[in-house]
Scaffold this active site. Structure first.
Site, PDB file in Angstrom:
ATOM      1  N   TYR A  56      78.497  -3.217 -56.442  1.00 22.79           N
ATOM      2  CA  TYR A  56      79.583  -2.708 -55.602  1.00 22.79           C
ATOM      3  C   TYR A  56      80.385  -3.852 -54.989  1.00 22.79           C
ATOM      4  O   TYR A  56      79.839  -4.812 -54.434  1.00 22.79           O
ATOM      5  CB  TYR A  56      79.028  -1.823 -54.471  1.00 22.79           C
ATOM      6  CG  TYR A  56      80.129  -1.315 -53.560  1.00 22.79           C
ATOM      7  CD1 TYR A  56      81.025  -0.359 -54.006  1.00 22.79           C
ATOM      8  CD2 TYR A  56      80.304  -1.838 -52.282  1.00 22.79           C
ATOM      9  CE1 TYR A  56      82.056   0.092 -53.209  1.00 22.79           C
ATOM     10  CE2 TYR A  56      81.336  -1.391 -51.462  1.00 22.79           C
ATOM     11  CZ  TYR A  56      82.209  -0.431 -51.938  1.00 22.79           C
ATOM     12  OH  TYR A  56      83.238   0.011 -51.139  1.00 22.79           O
ATOM     13  N   GLY A  63      84.892   2.586 -52.192  1.00 23.60           N
ATOM     14  CA  GLY A  63      84.832   3.867 -51.503  1.00 23.60           C
ATOM     15  C   GLY A  63      84.432   4.974 -52.452  1.00 23.60           C
ATOM     16  O   GLY A  63      83.431   4.875 -53.181  1.00 23.60           O
ATOM     17  N   ASN A 199      86.697  -5.652 -44.430  1.00 21.56           N
ATOM     18  CA  ASN A 199      85.593  -4.767 -44.075  1.00 21.56           C
ATOM     19  C   ASN A 199      84.899  -5.200 -42.794  1.00 21.56           C
ATOM     20  O   ASN A 199      83.724  -5.587 -42.810  1.00 21.56           O
ATOM     21  CB  ASN A 199      84.590  -4.754 -45.228  1.00 21.56           C
ATOM     22  CG  ASN A 199      84.090  -3.364 -45.530  1.00 21.56           C
ATOM     23  OD1 ASN A 199      83.989  -2.531 -44.634  1.00 21.56           O
ATOM     24  ND2 ASN A 199      83.784  -3.103 -46.780  1.00 21.56           N
ATOM     25  N   ARG A 287      84.333   3.282   2.380  1.00 18.76           N
ATOM     26  CA  ARG A 287      82.921   2.998   2.571  1.00 18.76           C
ATOM     27  C   ARG A 287      82.173   2.799   1.246  1.00 18.76           C
ATOM     28  O   ARG A 287      81.224   2.015   1.169  1.00 18.76           O
ATOM     29  CB  ARG A 287      82.280   4.153   3.351  1.00 18.76           C
ATOM     30  CG  ARG A 287      80.888   3.867   3.824  1.00 18.76           C
ATOM     31  CD  ARG A 287      80.213   5.012   4.553  1.00 18.76           C
ATOM     32  NE  ARG A 287      81.008   6.194   4.783  1.00 18.76           N
ATOM     33  CZ  ARG A 287      80.515   7.432   4.768  1.00 18.76           C
ATOM     34  NH1 ARG A 287      79.230   7.622   4.518  1.00 18.76           N
ATOM     35  NH2 ARG A 287      81.294   8.466   5.015  1.00 18.76           N
TER      36      ARG A 287
END
Length: 516
Positions: A56, A63, A199, A287
């Site tokens: 890949y 994708g 990426n 406060r």
């Protein structure tokens, strides 16, 4: 350009280096170790590219198209195409400092040696930064998963000599022309390099780092303005006693109380002038300032921890591991960064809200313990700061809308392959607006509180030395004091710049010592 040089190594970077490069133009250099790591990881990618098995990002599509094996003669085209197709941003241009942070942080990951990018590509990235060339990046295009894809693609497009970029003179020109003018050769991307440049979580991380730097100043500034408001309202500083905060030991709460106590040291106003309107306790907005400011400080500390982890990370998919494996992963998902970006928007909105409530109290005759209506010179003839509070209230209202988390949303993309996304870029973009608005809100409280303190001083009461220093510095910066109505916007703008640039903190620290 800042002559400071940031050396990029293999083990991440610091928040200070990000700010130096993004905002101050620091030069960037690659360390020898980074160049060695880049070359070593590239050998692994080249070896995998020569094998017939698909890997890949090296020899496949991307994708939802990852199932296609890409032949060697098409792989350079594949890498060019992913950059060109992903450079699909729309909308207004993103700020120069954000783009520089984006590029620098991508270079940081590339230099780790886990991406398989060649040393010459990393050198070109550094050369573009050092030349002051800023790619044109657009507001919309990132879902914060698979990284900030469109923004990073526009940056990678510039490395290829395509698209548009802004030169150091601020003029937008074709990127190829700008590279040529600075003697930079466009890169010819090879296997995995196009993907590796796109990426990462670099955009959202860069904006987180810069927001943290800005918010640190704004939280200290808000401690000072809260102290000034307490003083102007003739409140009591007894609630700031360290023993009270020690029994609820949230760190930020103690820090904010200590800051306020040091600003109020030596005041002739606090807790001594309640005869006309006796009160046992001050209002919550006065406060409880340390509790609200302090909780925000603790949130900033947590966000800084997350940013530090991300700065030490190598975010890419796939990654090259030291043992030679190239493995797919999900580290590009922006959830850790997106969550803290949203946390910061929430606490900043709440800080703005409590600042506005104190401002309103200073202007309301029925609650200000003797101050004139709207701090006007001649109420009725003069409106004083009535509409300054309207402006502040409008900013607070917008802050509340922007506090709605972006990271709670997700929308599927890439044919349902990327079916859960972080929206971290969107969280970062709205946080930038939140930070800008918070500076304006703190500035309005400062302007009102200093005017109120001066009115008290004209009555013979002696403000704290730190308060006097803040008033004097603000007046010297162009924000005028009490008097008849005048064109108010320039005064508020001067107060905004004064706060934003850290000059309020700088004005009081010679009296108080360093504030946290």
């Amino acid at each position: 350009m800042d002559m400071h040089t940031v050396v990029v190594g293999t083990s991440g970077t610091t928040a200070e280096d990000v700010v130096a490069v993004a905002r101050h133009g620091a030069r960037v250099e690659l360390s020898a170790a980074a160049v060695e790591a880049l070359a070593a990881s590239r050998l692994i990618v080249d070896a995998l590219a020569a094998k017939p098995e698909p890997v890949y990002g090296v020899s496949t599509g991307f994708g939802a198209l990852a199932s296609r094996h890409i032949s060697p003669e098409l792989r350079a085209q594949l890498q060019r195409n992913i950059v060109r197709s992903h450079a699909a941003g729309m909308g207004p241009r993103v700020e120069r400092e954000v783009v520089r942070a984006l590029m620098f942080l991508r270079l940081k990951t590339v230099a780790s040696g886990h991406t398989g990018v060649r040393p010459e590509v990393a050198r070109t990235m550094a050369d573009v930064l050092n030349a002051g060339i800023t790619p044109v990046v657009h507001e919309y295009g990132s879902l914060g998963c698979s990284g900030d894809l469109a923004p990073l693609s526009h940056c990678a497009l510039t490395l290829m000599g395509e698209g548009e970029a802004e030169g150091p003179d601020g003029t937008v020109r074709p990127a190829g022309e700008l590279l040529a003018a600075h003697g930079i050769a466009p890169v010819e991307l090879r296997e995995k390099e196009g993907l590796a440049l796109l990426n990462g979580t670099d955009g959202m991380l860069g904006m987180l780092v810069m927001a943290l730097a800005d918010l640190k100043n704004l939280y200290t500034s808000a401690d000072i303005t809260a102290a000034l408001s307490l003083e102007a309202l003739l409140g009591t500083d007894k609630v700031l006693a360290p023993e009270l905060h020690a029994i609820r030991p949230h760190p930020g709460q103690g820090v904010s109380a200590d800051n306020m106590l040091r600003v109020l040291a030596g005041s002739g106003l606090t807790g001594h002038h309640q005869d006309d309107a006796p009160r046992v306790q001050d209002a919550y907005s006065v406060r409880c300032a340390p509790q609200v400011n302090g909780a925000g400080r603790d949130t900033l500390d947590y966000a800084a921890v997350v940013a530090g982890r991300e700065l030490a990370s190598s975010v890419d998919n796939p990654v090259v591991l030291p043992d030679g494996r190239v493995e797919s992963n999900g580290n590009f998902h922006g959830a850790p960064v997106a969550y803290v970006l949203d946390f910061l928007a929430i606490v900043a909105a709440d800080l703005g809200s409590i600042c506005e409530r104190r401002t309103d109290r200073l202007l309301d005759k029925s609650r200000s313990h003797g101050l004139p209506p709207f701090l006007a010179d001649d109420a009725g003839v003069d409106s004083g700061l009535m509409i300054a509070q309207y402006t502040q209230a409008a900013l607070v209202s917008e802050m509340k809308r922007l506090a709605v988390p972006a990271s709670a949303d997700s929308i599927p993309s890439s044919a349902m392959q990327e079916d859960h996304v972080s929206m971290g870029w969107s969280a970062a973009r709205k946080l930038r607006t939140v930070v800008d608005n918070l500076a304006r809100i703190v500035a309005v409280e400062l302007y009102a509180a200093t005017r109120a303190v001066e009115i008290r001083a004209a009555e013979g009461l002696v403000p704290a030395p730190a308060s006097q220093a803040a008033v004097a510095a603000l007046r010297a910066a162009g924000a005028e004091g009490p008097g008849p109505d005048r064109f108010l916007a320039p005064d508020l703008a001067a107060a905004d710049t004064f706060v934003r640039e850290g000059r309020l903190v700088a004005a009081v620290e010679p009296v108080t010592g360093p504030l946290a």
